[in-house]
Design a protein around this motif. Sequence first.
Motif, PDB file in Angstrom:
ATOM      1  N   THR A 102      58.494  66.918  11.046  1.00  0.00           N
ATOM      2  CA  THR A 102      57.283  66.447  10.370  1.00  0.00           C
ATOM      3  C   THR A 102      56.880  67.405   9.258  1.00  0.00           C
ATOM      4  O   THR A 102      56.537  66.986   8.147  1.00  0.00           O
ATOM      5  CB  THR A 102      56.136  66.290  11.391  1.00  0.00           C
ATOM      6  N   VAL A 105      59.517  67.272   6.309  1.00  0.00           N
ATOM      7  CA  VAL A 105      59.375  66.088   5.452  1.00  0.00           C
ATOM      8  C   VAL A 105      58.153  66.229   4.547  1.00  0.00           C
ATOM      9  O   VAL A 105      58.217  65.940   3.348  1.00  0.00           O
ATOM     10  CB  VAL A 105      59.267  64.805   6.302  1.00  0.00           C
ATOM     11  N   GLY A 145      63.873  63.493   7.943  1.00  0.00           N
ATOM     12  CA  GLY A 145      63.056  62.296   8.083  1.00  0.00           C
ATOM     13  C   GLY A 145      63.795  60.977   8.071  1.00  0.00           C
ATOM     14  O   GLY A 145      63.150  59.919   8.112  1.00  0.00           O
ATOM     15  N   GLY A 199      59.740  61.389  10.010  1.00  0.00           N
ATOM     16  CA  GLY A 199      59.682  61.189   8.568  1.00  0.00           C
ATOM     17  C   GLY A 199      58.413  60.478   8.159  1.00  0.00           C
ATOM     18  O   GLY A 199      57.736  60.863   7.202  1.00  0.00           O
ATOM     19  N   GLY A 202      55.523  62.779   8.480  1.00  0.00           N
ATOM     20  CA  GLY A 202      55.523  63.731   7.375  1.00  0.00           C
ATOM     21  C   GLY A 202      54.978  63.118   6.102  1.00  0.00           C
ATOM     22  O   GLY A 202      54.236  63.769   5.345  1.00  0.00           O
TER      23      GLY A 202
END
Length: 255
Positions: A102, A105, A145, A199, A202
């Motif tokens: 997280t 990304v 991600g 992803g 993020g």
Amino acid sequence: MTIRTTIGYATTQDIFVRGQNLSTEIIPNADFVDMACLCILGRYPEPRFKRMMNVILVTSCDHGFTPISMAGRLTFLGAPESLQGAVAAGLLGAGDRYLGVTQNVAQMLSDETHGLADDSPPDQFEARARDLLTRYAAQKKRIAGVGHPIHVDGDPRVQALRTVSRDNGYYGRHWKLLDAIAGVNQAAFGKLLPINGAGAMGAIAAEMGLDPKAARGLALVGRTAGLIAHIIEEANTPVAPNMWKLVLDAEQTGK
């Protein structure tokens, strides 16, 4: 002597967090996400921002038997008196492959969207994605991600997270670049690597303007609750002894 930080301090009579009295102002009025935002950001969240904070915490809580939960369960097998040790062991596995993605990304998208606007044409996002993928391939760097060992045709969490982001006004250039990365990866490079849950989280964190380190921190907070659940289940219905037995059997058979 009172030792103060910008976050908070205590006197003999009171405790203050970000200038507010914990006992008289915060406890009667704030929930956990309010308190987290006050501590991390120095302010209470507005409703849409709070919704997205909750989404990150909820999504990262748990998604089954993973190396992180296995580490927690095996640690509990060796030290059943130490709940905190088992939880900590699981959290230490939040790196570049699990959960910690997280942060990676959020950092990547923040770095790679300079010069792009939320309403930039799709071809600009595609061009940026193609450039990023080419550079990362040349440097043999992993794209964070995308891809999932189980959800090879698409992570079921992603569409739900995208919908919540759109509904709350947090679908902008970071999300669009991540979508373009997945699209270009398949169209131009022949790689089906759909966006995964980390992803999407993020992208949300980047859209919210969070420090990428805070993105990983929130994922850790969410997963802490999941690990507590795993340890309680392990105490009542152990599976770690069977995992350990597999290791012993492999050593004896030489496999």
